[in-house]
Design a protein around this motif. Structure first.
Motif, PDB file in Angstrom:
ATOM      1  N   GLY A  41       0.732  -1.234   0.063  1.00  0.00           N
ATOM      2  CA  GLY A  41      -0.056   0.039   0.093  1.00  0.00           C
ATOM      3  C   GLY A  41       0.737   1.454  -0.118  1.00  0.00           C
ATOM      4  N   ARG A  42       2.002   1.082  -0.201  1.00  0.00           N
ATOM      5  CA  ARG A  42       2.947   2.546  -0.162  1.00  0.00           C
ATOM      6  C   ARG A  42       3.922   2.597  -1.375  1.00  0.00           C
ATOM      7  NH1 ARG A  42       2.835   4.321   4.924  1.00  0.00           N
ATOM      8  NH2 ARG A  42       4.946   5.261   5.210  1.00  0.00           N
ATOM      9  N   GLY A  43       4.365   3.534  -1.481  1.00  0.00           N
ATOM     10  CA  GLY A  43       5.530   3.741  -2.478  1.00  0.00           C
ATOM     11  C   GLY A  43       7.036   3.802  -2.208  1.00  0.00           C
ATOM     12  N   GLY A  76      26.604   7.622  -1.505  1.00  0.00           N
ATOM     13  CA  GLY A  76      25.466   7.357  -0.214  1.00  0.00           C
ATOM     14  C   GLY A  76      24.327   7.315  -0.927  1.00  0.00           C
ATOM     15  N   TYR A  77      23.398   6.719  -0.116  1.00  0.00           N
ATOM     16  CA  TYR A  77      21.918   6.367  -0.735  1.00  0.00           C
ATOM     17  C   TYR A  77      21.134   6.312   0.602  1.00  0.00           C
ATOM     18  CZ  TYR A  77      21.518   1.485  -0.169  1.00  0.00           C
ATOM     19  OH  TYR A  77      21.354   0.082   0.464  1.00  0.00           O
ATOM     20  N   THR A  78      19.937   6.573   0.471  1.00  0.00           N
ATOM     21  CA  THR A  78      18.706   6.109   1.396  1.00  0.00           C
ATOM     22  C   THR A  78      17.458   6.034   0.758  1.00  0.00           C
ATOM     23  OG1 THR A  78      17.675   7.019   3.376  1.00  0.00           O
ATOM     24  CG2 THR A  78      18.133   8.644   1.857  1.00  0.00           C
ATOM     25  N   LYS A  79      16.584   5.458   1.416  1.00  0.00           N
ATOM     26  CA  LYS A  79      15.111   5.072   0.791  1.00  0.00           C
ATOM     27  C   LYS A  79      13.954   5.436   1.912  1.00  0.00           C
ATOM     28  CE  LYS A  79      15.624   0.343   1.848  1.00  0.00           C
ATOM     29  NZ  LYS A  79      15.554  -1.313   1.405  1.00  0.00           N
ATOM     30  N   PHE A  80      13.062   5.559   1.311  1.00  0.00           N
ATOM     31  CA  PHE A  80      11.729   6.060   2.160  1.00  0.00           C
ATOM     32  C   PHE A  80      10.603   5.220   1.510  1.00  0.00           C
ATOM     33  CE2 PHE A  80      14.559   9.775   2.065  1.00  0.00           C
ATOM     34  CZ  PHE A  80      14.702   9.880   3.541  1.00  0.00           C
ATOM     35  N   ASN A  81       9.974   4.310   2.393  1.00  0.00           N
ATOM     36  CA  ASN A  81       8.590   3.810   2.342  1.00  0.00           C
ATOM     37  C   ASN A  81       7.737   4.818   2.544  1.00  0.00           C
ATOM     38  OD1 ASN A  81       8.348   0.968   1.099  1.00  0.00           O
ATOM     39  ND2 ASN A  81      10.040   0.858   2.749  1.00  0.00           N
ATOM     40  N   VAL A  82       6.905   5.056   1.450  1.00  0.00           N
ATOM     41  CA  VAL A  82       6.048   6.467   1.621  1.00  0.00           C
ATOM     42  C   VAL A  82       4.533   6.159   1.240  1.00  0.00           C
ATOM     43  CG1 VAL A  82       7.752   8.187   1.537  1.00  0.00           C
ATOM     44  CG2 VAL A  82       6.410   7.434  -0.372  1.00  0.00           C
ATOM     45  N   SER A  83       3.539   6.965   2.082  1.00  0.00           N
ATOM     46  CA  SER A  83       2.012   6.753   1.573  1.00  0.00           C
ATOM     47  C   SER A  83       2.169   7.513   0.144  1.00  0.00           C
ATOM     48  CB  SER A  83       1.458   7.518   2.453  1.00  0.00           C
ATOM     49  OG  SER A  83       1.892   8.848   2.630  1.00  0.00           O
ATOM     50  N   SER A  84       0.969   6.979  -0.473  1.00  0.00           N
ATOM     51  CA  SER A  84       0.614   7.582  -2.052  1.00  0.00           C
ATOM     52  C   SER A  84       0.609   9.289  -1.626  1.00  0.00           C
ATOM     53  CB  SER A  84      -0.166   7.043  -2.664  1.00  0.00           C
ATOM     54  OG  SER A  84      -0.379   5.606  -2.852  1.00  0.00           O
ATOM     55  N   GLY A  85       1.011   9.937  -2.821  1.00  0.00           N
ATOM     56  CA  GLY A  85       0.668  11.459  -2.632  1.00  0.00           C
ATOM     57  C   GLY A  85       2.023  12.164  -3.067  1.00  0.00           C
ATOM     58  N   SER A  86       2.060  13.482  -2.464  1.00  0.00           N
ATOM     59  CA  SER A  86       3.037  14.374  -2.875  1.00  0.00           C
ATOM     60  C   SER A  86       4.262  14.270  -1.641  1.00  0.00           C
ATOM     61  CB  SER A  86       2.696  15.698  -3.057  1.00  0.00           C
ATOM     62  OG  SER A  86       3.597  16.536  -3.632  1.00  0.00           O
ATOM     63  N   HIS A  87       5.389  14.375  -1.887  1.00  0.00           N
ATOM     64  CA  HIS A  87       6.320  14.395  -0.780  1.00  0.00           C
ATOM     65  C   HIS A  87       7.530  15.423  -1.385  1.00  0.00           C
ATOM     66  CE1 HIS A  87       4.766  11.270   1.527  1.00  0.00           C
ATOM     67  NE2 HIS A  87       4.483  10.581   0.112  1.00  0.00           N
ATOM     68  N   PHE A  88       8.358  15.737  -0.213  1.00  0.00           N
ATOM     69  CA  PHE A  88       9.142  17.049  -0.646  1.00  0.00           C
ATOM     70  C   PHE A  88      10.350  16.687  -0.006  1.00  0.00           C
ATOM     71  CE2 PHE A  88      10.863  21.451   0.223  1.00  0.00           C
ATOM     72  CZ  PHE A  88      10.695  21.924  -1.077  1.00  0.00           C
ATOM     73  N   VAL A  89      11.642  16.948  -1.160  1.00  0.00           N
ATOM     74  CA  VAL A  89      12.837  16.578  -0.819  1.00  0.00           C
ATOM     75  C   VAL A  89      13.597  18.021  -1.054  1.00  0.00           C
ATOM     76  CG1 VAL A  89      14.929  15.262  -1.372  1.00  0.00           C
ATOM     77  CG2 VAL A  89      12.644  14.194  -1.539  1.00  0.00           C
ATOM     78  N   ARG A  90      14.428  18.172  -0.033  1.00  0.00           N
ATOM     79  CA  ARG A  90      15.438  19.435  -0.288  1.00  0.00           C
ATOM     80  C   ARG A  90      16.778  18.948   0.332  1.00  0.00           C
ATOM     81  NH1 ARG A  90      16.572  24.049   3.571  1.00  0.00           N
ATOM     82  NH2 ARG A  90      15.344  22.843   5.224  1.00  0.00           N
ATOM     83  N   PHE A  91      17.876  19.416  -0.557  1.00  0.00           N
ATOM     84  CA  PHE A  91      19.157  19.295  -0.085  1.00  0.00           C
ATOM     85  C   PHE A  91      19.559  20.947   0.353  1.00  0.00           C
ATOM     86  CE2 PHE A  91      18.210  16.350  -3.523  1.00  0.00           C
ATOM     87  CZ  PHE A  91      18.743  15.267  -2.947  1.00  0.00           C
ATOM     88  N   GLY A 111       2.708   1.346  -4.794  1.00  0.00           N
ATOM     89  CA  GLY A 111       3.594   0.394  -5.485  1.00  0.00           C
ATOM     90  C   GLY A 111       4.590   0.874  -6.478  1.00  0.00           C
ATOM     91  N   GLU A 112       4.705   2.145  -6.718  1.00  0.00           N
ATOM     92  CA  GLU A 112       5.760   2.884  -7.359  1.00  0.00           C
ATOM     93  C   GLU A 112       6.981   2.903  -6.686  1.00  0.00           C
ATOM     94  OE1 GLU A 112       5.159   6.564 -10.526  1.00  0.00           O
ATOM     95  OE2 GLU A 112       4.250   6.635  -8.557  1.00  0.00           O
ATOM     96  N   ILE A 113       7.768   3.150  -7.467  1.00  0.00           N
ATOM     97  CA  ILE A 113       9.323   3.371  -7.102  1.00  0.00           C
ATOM     98  C   ILE A 113      10.081   4.485  -7.847  1.00  0.00           C
ATOM     99  CG2 ILE A 113      11.915   2.323  -6.843  1.00  0.00           C
ATOM    100  CD1 ILE A 113      10.444  -0.659  -6.724  1.00  0.00           C
ATOM    101  N   LYS A 114      10.419   5.451  -7.244  1.00  0.00           N
ATOM    102  CA  LYS A 114      11.194   6.363  -7.828  1.00  0.00           C
ATOM    103  C   LYS A 114      12.564   6.572  -7.343  1.00  0.00           C
ATOM    104  CE  LYS A 114       7.165   9.072  -9.629  1.00  0.00           C
ATOM    105  NZ  LYS A 114       6.640  10.437  -9.810  1.00  0.00           N
TER     106      LYS A 114
END
Length: 122
Positions: A41-43, A76-91, A111-114
């Motif tokens: 149920g997550r992305g 380096g890398y990291t991953k986030f299992n997230v709910s569907s919708g819009s999320h914000f990434v900032r460096f 079910g999507e992977i980005k």
């Protein structure tokens, strides 16, 4: 006597260069193994930074949905299992490194992977 001074300078210079170059190799955590499957149920969002010489000495803070979560190093890398919708990434780089900042809004479905790549060189 002049040859001895020249050899001594050469040895000191080589030792200095070896020390400097050795300090540039930094372990950044476990290597990437494989792409995971999102939780039910997550992305899944991967954020990664390939190894680059450009800006390699500067490691930006990574903010996810407004929270500072880690400092992103070369390789380096990291991953986030997230709910569907819009999320914000900032460096955000350290002070006086204005070219390293950036942000992105990511829309993800169940079910999507980005993948988001941070180069550090703009």
């Amino acid at each position: 006597m002049g040859q001895k001074v020249t050899k001594t300078r050469l040895v000191i210079t080589l030792l200095f260069l070896i020390t400097i170059l050795n300090g540039c190799t930094v372990a950044t955590g476990p290597g990437f193994k494989e792409i995971s499957t999102p939780e039910f149920g997550r992305g899944l969002i991967y954020i990664y930074r390939p190894g680059r010489f450009c800006a390699s000495a500067v490691n930006p803070n990574l903010y996810f949905n407004g929270d500072m979560v880690l400092i992103l190093q070369n390789y380096g890398y990291t991953k986030f299992n997230v709910s569907s919708g819009s999320h914000f990434v900032r460096f955000q780089g350290p002070p006086l490194t204005t070219g390293l900042d950036g942000s992105k809004r990511i829309k993800i479905k169940q079910g999507e992977i980005k993948f988001i790549r941070y180069d550090g060189c703009f």
